[in-house]
Design a protein around this motif. Sequence first.
Motif, mmCIF file in Angstrom:
data_model
loop_
_atom_site.group_PDB
_atom_site.id
_atom_site.type_symbol
_atom_site.label_atom_id
_atom_site.label_comp_id
_atom_site.label_asym_id
_atom_site.label_seq_id
_atom_site.Cartn_x
_atom_site.Cartn_y
_atom_site.Cartn_z
ATOM 1 N N MET A 119 11.388 22.522 84.577
ATOM 2 C CA MET A 119 11.829 23.687 83.813
ATOM 3 C C MET A 119 12.688 23.271 82.632
ATOM 4 S SD MET A 119 12.853 26.361 86.848
ATOM 5 C CE MET A 119 13.395 27.588 85.662
ATOM 6 N N SER A 120 12.642 24.052 81.565
ATOM 7 C CA SER A 120 13.462 23.789 80.390
ATOM 8 C C SER A 120 14.929 24.044 80.714
ATOM 9 C CB SER A 120 13.022 24.699 79.238
ATOM 10 O OG SER A 120 11.670 24.491 78.924
ATOM 11 N N PRO A 121 15.848 23.497 79.907
ATOM 12 C CA PRO A 121 17.271 23.785 80.121
ATOM 13 C C PRO A 121 17.559 25.274 79.987
ATOM 14 C CG PRO A 121 16.978 21.931 78.627
ATOM 15 C CD PRO A 121 15.633 22.548 78.810
ATOM 16 N N TRP A 122 18.475 25.760 80.818
ATOM 17 C CA TRP A 122 18.824 27.182 80.839
ATOM 18 C C TRP A 122 20.340 27.329 80.805
ATOM 19 C CZ3 TRP A 122 15.005 30.895 80.849
ATOM 20 C CH2 TRP A 122 13.720 30.464 81.219
ATOM 21 N N ILE A 123 20.778 28.554 80.532
ATOM 22 C CA ILE A 123 22.189 28.886 80.668
ATOM 23 C C ILE A 123 22.312 30.101 81.589
ATOM 24 C CG2 ILE A 123 22.810 28.001 78.382
ATOM 25 C CD1 ILE A 123 23.026 30.987 77.500
ATOM 26 N N ALA A 124 23.490 30.282 82.167
ATOM 27 C CA ALA A 124 23.754 31.417 83.049
ATOM 28 C C ALA A 124 25.208 31.832 82.889
ATOM 29 C CB ALA A 124 23.457 31.054 84.501
ATOM 30 N N SER A 125 25.455 33.126 83.041
ATOM 31 C CA SER A 125 26.824 33.647 82.916
ATOM 32 C C SER A 125 26.932 34.948 83.695
ATOM 33 C CB SER A 125 27.184 33.910 81.445
ATOM 34 O OG SER A 125 26.379 34.962 80.920
ATOM 35 N N LEU A 126 28.136 35.250 84.144
ATOM 36 C CA LEU A 126 28.417 36.553 84.755
ATOM 37 C C LEU A 126 29.691 37.090 84.112
ATOM 38 C CD1 LEU A 126 27.611 35.996 88.569
ATOM 39 C CD2 LEU A 126 26.261 37.253 86.867
ATOM 40 N N PRO A 141 14.088 21.350 90.932
ATOM 41 C CA PRO A 141 15.263 21.093 90.084
ATOM 42 C C PRO A 141 15.208 21.872 88.781
ATOM 43 C CG PRO A 141 14.392 19.049 90.977
ATOM 44 C CD PRO A 141 13.386 20.107 91.307
ATOM 45 N N ALA A 142 16.345 22.456 88.437
ATOM 46 C CA ALA A 142 16.455 23.221 87.198
ATOM 47 C C ALA A 142 17.746 22.834 86.492
ATOM 48 C CB ALA A 142 16.433 24.713 87.489
ATOM 49 N N GLU A 143 17.654 22.550 85.218
ATOM 50 C CA GLU A 143 18.832 22.213 84.421
ATOM 51 C C GLU A 143 19.450 23.505 83.901
ATOM 52 O OE1 GLU A 143 20.071 19.778 80.356
ATOM 53 O OE2 GLU A 143 18.117 19.404 81.305
ATOM 54 N N VAL A 144 20.576 23.893 84.509
ATOM 55 C CA VAL A 144 21.220 25.155 84.151
ATOM 56 C C VAL A 144 22.702 24.910 83.895
ATOM 57 C CG1 VAL A 144 21.626 27.555 84.780
ATOM 58 C CG2 VAL A 144 19.625 26.357 85.701
ATOM 59 N N ALA A 145 23.186 25.352 82.770
ATOM 60 C CA ALA A 145 24.607 25.263 82.449
ATOM 61 C C ALA A 145 25.249 26.634 82.639
ATOM 62 C CB ALA A 145 24.798 24.785 81.012
ATOM 63 N N ILE A 146 26.289 26.687 83.472
ATOM 64 C CA ILE A 146 27.061 27.920 83.606
ATOM 65 C C ILE A 146 28.022 27.987 82.427
ATOM 66 C CG2 ILE A 146 28.717 29.191 85.016
ATOM 67 C CD1 ILE A 146 27.500 27.913 87.475
ATOM 68 N N ASP A 150 16.791 31.268 76.522
ATOM 69 C CA ASP A 150 17.119 30.326 77.594
ATOM 70 C C ASP A 150 18.100 30.921 78.603
ATOM 71 O OD1 ASP A 150 19.308 30.407 75.909
ATOM 72 O OD2 ASP A 150 19.615 28.231 75.836
ATOM 73 N N LEU A 151 18.202 32.242 78.638
ATOM 74 C CA LEU A 151 19.120 32.895 79.568
ATOM 75 C C LEU A 151 18.447 33.036 80.935
ATOM 76 C CD1 LEU A 151 21.948 34.315 79.726
ATOM 77 C CD2 LEU A 151 20.700 36.468 79.433
ATOM 78 N N LEU A 152 18.913 32.279 81.897
ATOM 79 C CA LEU A 152 18.353 32.352 83.247
ATOM 80 C C LEU A 152 18.906 33.537 84.020
ATOM 81 C CD1 LEU A 152 16.559 30.991 85.411
ATOM 82 C CD2 LEU A 152 18.617 29.809 86.199
ATOM 83 N N LEU A 153 20.203 33.804 83.864
ATOM 84 C CA LEU A 153 20.807 34.926 84.579
ATOM 85 C C LEU A 153 22.097 35.339 83.888
ATOM 86 C CD1 LEU A 153 20.593 36.754 87.124
ATOM 87 C CD2 LEU A 153 22.090 35.127 88.275
ATOM 88 N N SER A 154 22.271 36.637 83.749
ATOM 89 C CA SER A 154 23.532 37.187 83.269
ATOM 90 C C SER A 154 23.619 38.632 83.734
ATOM 91 C CB SER A 154 23.648 37.086 81.749
ATOM 92 O OG SER A 154 24.967 37.402 81.320
ATOM 93 N N GLN A 155 24.714 39.279 83.376
ATOM 94 C CA GLN A 155 24.895 40.697 83.696
ATOM 95 C C GLN A 155 25.255 41.439 82.427
ATOM 96 O OE1 GLN A 155 28.045 41.729 86.492
ATOM 97 N NE2 GLN A 155 26.867 43.471 87.228
#
Length: 274
Positions: free
Chosen positions: A1-8, A38-43, A59-64
Amino acid sequence: MSPWIASLPMYNVTPQHAVSWRSLLSDCLDAFARAVGPAEVAIVDAPEGDLLQHWRRNDLLLSQTCGFPYRMLGLARAVHLIATPLFDAPGCEGPRYRSALVVSAQAWQRGATTVAACRGLRAACNSADSHSGMNALRHAVAPHACDGRFFSSVHWTGSHAATLHALASGTADMGAIDCVTLALLRDAHPERLEGLRIIGMTASAPGLPLIASRSLEANHAEALRDALVAAHAADAERARKLRLRGFARLTPDAYDEIADIANSAAQQGYAAVR
């Protein structure tokens, strides 16, 4: 998977809550990686300025987000709706929530004990793209407005915490506070609410949705939903501190209620909080 970011970013009402939300997110991402590989995800910390741009990132994997930008500002077309949290807070019913209509001690003493009695007072609102602080408040006061006006002034504060501070300091008289934010702040800092009075609640609406970029494959979006459930179950004490009971899976059209609430105020001649 491509690099992703995540935030809450939405319920970090204290530094301690921010740590707990970050921990939940980390557990969610671990469960997601176990499911899909495996997934490259930066919080990351979501930017304080243009959150809408952040939520639109490919590249947003998860947010609110808030229901207002999701439904009213076109965000629904750019993202997957992943889940809606279930909270244990006064004003919440399942995946739905309300805002508390709060007045300052001084306004209460001057007779601001009902919504109608708040006409001509000073409002404090977190932002113009907030359902809980603006859209729900607009809907609540619309029946009592006169010639499209209800308040003597409107102060845009930037956050629910800042709105509460404006009410506590006496620089504003009335505001609408997300009931989850209010409950979390009452748990952590009850002194910040001293003297403030709740005079009612706004209409119920679907809670703040968890989202992912449409660039995420549909099967991975489903794995992300399962990962949230696993993360919630991983730490009961953390869930208790966050007042988090789990997650619901709503359909995007559930958020049409946000538009219905906005349209109801406009039909009564009250298209903007003023």
